[in-house]
Design a protein around this motif. Sequence first.
Motif, PDB file in Angstrom:
ATOM      1  N   MET A 183       0.663  15.408   1.097  1.00 11.70           N
ATOM      2  CA  MET A 183       1.734  15.676   1.333  1.00 11.70           C
ATOM      3  C   MET A 183       3.643  15.387   0.316  1.00 11.70           C
ATOM      4  N   GLU A 184       3.363  14.430   0.305  1.00  9.44           N
ATOM      5  CA  GLU A 184       4.120  13.569  -1.096  1.00  9.44           C
ATOM      6  C   GLU A 184       3.558  14.023  -2.331  1.00  9.44           C
ATOM      7  N   HIS A 185       2.574  14.610  -3.391  1.00 10.44           N
ATOM      8  CA  HIS A 185       2.001  14.139  -4.232  1.00 10.44           C
ATOM      9  C   HIS A 185       1.334  16.317  -4.572  1.00 10.44           C
ATOM     10  N   ARG A 186       1.191  15.968  -3.227  1.00 12.69           N
ATOM     11  CA  ARG A 186       0.234  17.624  -3.736  1.00 12.69           C
ATOM     12  C   ARG A 186       1.419  18.665  -2.864  1.00 12.69           C
ATOM     13  N   THR A 216       0.669  -1.224   0.040  1.00 11.05           N
ATOM     14  CA  THR A 216       0.282   0.286   0.329  1.00 11.05           C
ATOM     15  C   THR A 216       0.884   1.679  -0.192  1.00 11.05           C
ATOM     16  N   ALA A 217       1.859   1.230   1.024  1.00 12.18           N
ATOM     17  CA  ALA A 217       2.825   2.062   0.492  1.00 12.18           C
ATOM     18  C   ALA A 217       3.606   2.607  -0.643  1.00 12.18           C
ATOM     19  N   ARG A 218       4.065   1.814  -0.546  1.00 15.28           N
ATOM     20  CA  ARG A 218       4.964   1.716  -2.150  1.00 15.28           C
ATOM     21  C   ARG A 218       3.406   2.080  -3.294  1.00 15.28           C
ATOM     22  N   ALA A 219       2.522   1.738  -2.979  1.00 11.17           N
ATOM     23  CA  ALA A 219       1.305   2.046  -4.462  1.00 11.17           C
ATOM     24  C   ALA A 219       1.166   3.753  -4.079  1.00 11.17           C
ATOM     25  N   LYS A 220       0.513   4.882  -2.819  1.00 12.25           N
ATOM     26  CA  LYS A 220       0.955   5.312  -2.832  1.00 12.25           C
ATOM     27  C   LYS A 220       1.559   6.441  -3.425  1.00 12.25           C
ATOM     28  N   GLY A 221       3.260   6.010  -3.578  1.00  9.57           N
ATOM     29  CA  GLY A 221       4.141   6.763  -3.902  1.00  9.57           C
ATOM     30  C   GLY A 221       4.903   7.703  -3.754  1.00  9.57           C
ATOM     31  N   LEU A 222       5.282   6.725  -2.708  1.00 12.36           N
ATOM     32  CA  LEU A 222       6.025   7.161  -1.892  1.00 12.36           C
ATOM     33  C   LEU A 222       7.231   6.715  -2.133  1.00 12.36           C
ATOM     34  N   LYS A 223       8.484   7.698  -0.755  1.00  8.30           N
ATOM     35  CA  LYS A 223       9.175   7.649  -1.897  1.00  8.30           C
ATOM     36  C   LYS A 223      10.181   6.031  -1.004  1.00  8.30           C
ATOM     37  N   ALA A 268      -6.903   6.680  -1.682  1.00 11.23           N
ATOM     38  CA  ALA A 268      -6.727   6.539  -3.305  1.00 11.23           C
ATOM     39  C   ALA A 268      -7.288   7.870  -3.788  1.00 11.23           C
ATOM     40  N   ILE A 269      -8.472   8.213  -3.592  1.00 11.11           N
ATOM     41  CA  ILE A 269      -8.834   9.018  -4.081  1.00 11.11           C
ATOM     42  C   ILE A 269      -8.444  10.680  -3.703  1.00 11.11           C
ATOM     43  N   SER A 270      -7.663  10.894  -2.575  1.00 12.19           N
ATOM     44  CA  SER A 270      -7.048  11.735  -2.053  1.00 12.19           C
ATOM     45  C   SER A 270      -6.449  12.924  -3.089  1.00 12.19           C
ATOM     46  N   CYS A 271      -5.534  12.215  -4.054  1.00  8.35           N
ATOM     47  CA  CYS A 271      -4.994  12.590  -5.047  1.00  8.35           C
ATOM     48  C   CYS A 271      -5.727  13.002  -6.240  1.00  8.35           C
ATOM     49  N   ASP A 272      -7.046  13.263  -6.202  1.00  4.79           N
ATOM     50  CA  ASP A 272      -8.184  12.949  -7.669  1.00  4.79           C
ATOM     51  C   ASP A 272      -7.293  12.285  -8.650  1.00  4.79           C
ATOM     52  N   PRO A 273      -6.983  10.573  -8.775  1.00  2.00           N
ATOM     53  CA  PRO A 273      -6.858   9.619 -10.064  1.00  2.00           C
ATOM     54  C   PRO A 273      -7.674  10.353 -10.936  1.00  2.00           C
ATOM     55  N   LYS A 274      -6.963   9.926 -12.099  1.00  3.38           N
ATOM     56  CA  LYS A 274      -7.486   9.776 -13.594  1.00  3.38           C
ATOM     57  C   LYS A 274      -8.001   8.283 -13.606  1.00  3.38           C
ATOM     58  N   LEU A 275      -6.874   7.545 -12.638  1.00  2.00           N
ATOM     59  CA  LEU A 275      -7.485   5.938 -12.901  1.00  2.00           C
ATOM     60  C   LEU A 275      -7.174   4.879 -11.608  1.00  2.00           C
ATOM     61  N   LEU A 276      -8.797   4.453 -11.298  1.00  2.00           N
ATOM     62  CA  LEU A 276      -8.974   3.960  -9.874  1.00  2.00           C
ATOM     63  C   LEU A 276      -8.836   2.180 -10.190  1.00  2.00           C
TER      64      LEU A 276
END
Lengths: 317, 327
Positions: free
Chosen positions: B119-122, A219-226, B169-177
């Motif tokens: 925090m990572e993407h936004r 899950t952590a990886r799927a979130k795109g974390l470093k 999953a929807i936190s960053c408004d994905p185009k694909l889930l």
Amino acid sequence: MSTYITKRILYMIIILFAASFLIFCLYALTPGDFITGNIKLTPERKAELREIYGLNKPVVERYAIWMKNAFHGDFGYSLSQQKPVLTLFNQYIWNSFLLAIVSTFLTWLIAVVVGVIAAYKQYSWFDTIVMVALFAAMSIPSFFIGLFLIKIMAVDWKWLPPGGMLTTGSTATGFAYVKEVVHHMMLPVMVMTLLGVGSLTRYFRSNMIDVIKQDYIRTARAKGLKERKVLFTHALRNALLPAITLVGFELPALFGGSLIIEKIFNWPGIGQLYMQSFGLRDYPLLMGFTLFIAILTVIGTLVSDILYHVADPRVRL
Amino acid sequence: MDTVLDIEHLSTHFNTEEGVVRAVDDVSLRVRQGEIVCIVGESGSGKSITAMSVMGLVEAPAGQVVGGSIAFRGEDLLKLGRNELRTVRGNEIAMIFQEPMTSLNPVLRIGEQLMEPLMEHRKMSKKAARKRAIELIGEVGISRAEQIADSYPHELSGGMLQRIMIAIAISCDPKLLIADEPTTALDVTIQAQILDMLRRFKEESGMSILLITHDLGVVAEMADYVVVMYAGKVVEEGEVVALFENPQHPYTQGLLKSKPIINQRQDELYSIPGQVPNPLELVPSCYFHDRCAHCMDICRTTEPALKETANRQKVACWLYEEANPHV
């Protein structure tokens, strides 16, 4: 939480009573004592000494006297050293503690870092080399590696002193004293770290391998974390949790001294004193020390339970 | 409609001690904007591995994407570097998993786990991320959001945890889930709520959903387009209504036949005879041939290609090959 701790302390007292009785019986019922060993004494003088030391009383009564004094903070009187046991502990234990705290710190640091990297790169060349090296380190007997390092580093290369805590006849004070002690403790610390690091690294490696396979890491990886964040925030904390049990065992080890290392490096620690007292059947000192370790073990277990509660939200006390 | 995800000839293999397992074997599929595509198949059919390949989460070094392309909005994900792929994951493509109970970190608070992608993407501050996290918890239908943010996963039920996973999953408004069997581990009433929620978010944001399931009820309720997988291959695909009304591949027919029908008591449910073939022992053939009632000689020796039949429906079966000399 507080009721749990109260309950645990009550149990601790019961356990320590049982332990003290066992320890006392172990030494008191072993045939022979400090006086038996002295062949210069006549039987009459021996009987007289036993009368003075109270060794002719029934075992249960001797135990009661020992416990009564212990409650008053008096753990007896060393027969061979002619000093109170606690004074001797205070004199030797801190030397042992110094070696133990430094080597334990180094052991844990190396084990966590190397274990985590080896697990993360499982079956890589790094992992393979580490595993072989650890196995080698675990397999070498401490007396051999100790003597070997003395031969190489102290005798041949003359980098480090071969033993002791201070140079013979040293009058150094202040910073010079500290420097001298540090210089003398390098070899024993090196050997102790080398011997301890193997099993602990393997322990962390296997914990980490288990954790990396968990769903929440995916899950952590799927979130795109470093990757660094996945490893240190998500994986490491879970991998370290089971090691809290070991922290409890480290407490007595920190004060227990090391029989072999202290002997090889002639370090004035409690381990050497303990060994020497065995030869002389100095039972008051031996009993006092064993009881001391028992107390530390029980406290260590309680501390690790409380740490579990702090570190793992799933643990309810 | 724009194509969001375009998988072409994807092959993902696993090297095991016994040999190479072709978990995903030459699979192509397309997801358009705002569309729900379902991948259906039994366990081991390669549907989860297809999803993991898209996310770049196939477990190396045993598993490896060995061929094909995965174009996400025109860009091949397989050609991206590790860091570039990471900025897509959790941001433009998000994923939820089958087991909500084990998918969240047991030692971190719900709020922290929700804040991480923000925090990572936004690049949100801690404070802003927490505020947004609490809003998100509310949006997935959980009351006392503030309190939930401070609790740990073990204090929540499976249904609530899956809602939290959706919120992440929807936190960053994905185009694909990508939803990998999102309701399998939940009980039936919760299942319906979770599916409704997914559909609502899809309507609101216009995202696409790639839904992986083995539950044909879920397919009927959710899908626009269905892809049926068997032993790592696509055997049939088509619009959901057409496919349910007129299944062409004997495997799809079998699947639909083995689905219980409400108000219709049967003494015994139909099940497809035989078992999924051992993935190590596959030889060129139709992999379904030894379970198929219509098996012909050619099915045992040659693989049928996926060919278009009627209205956007495609099937890989020798029964529908016009040039088939055996018909």
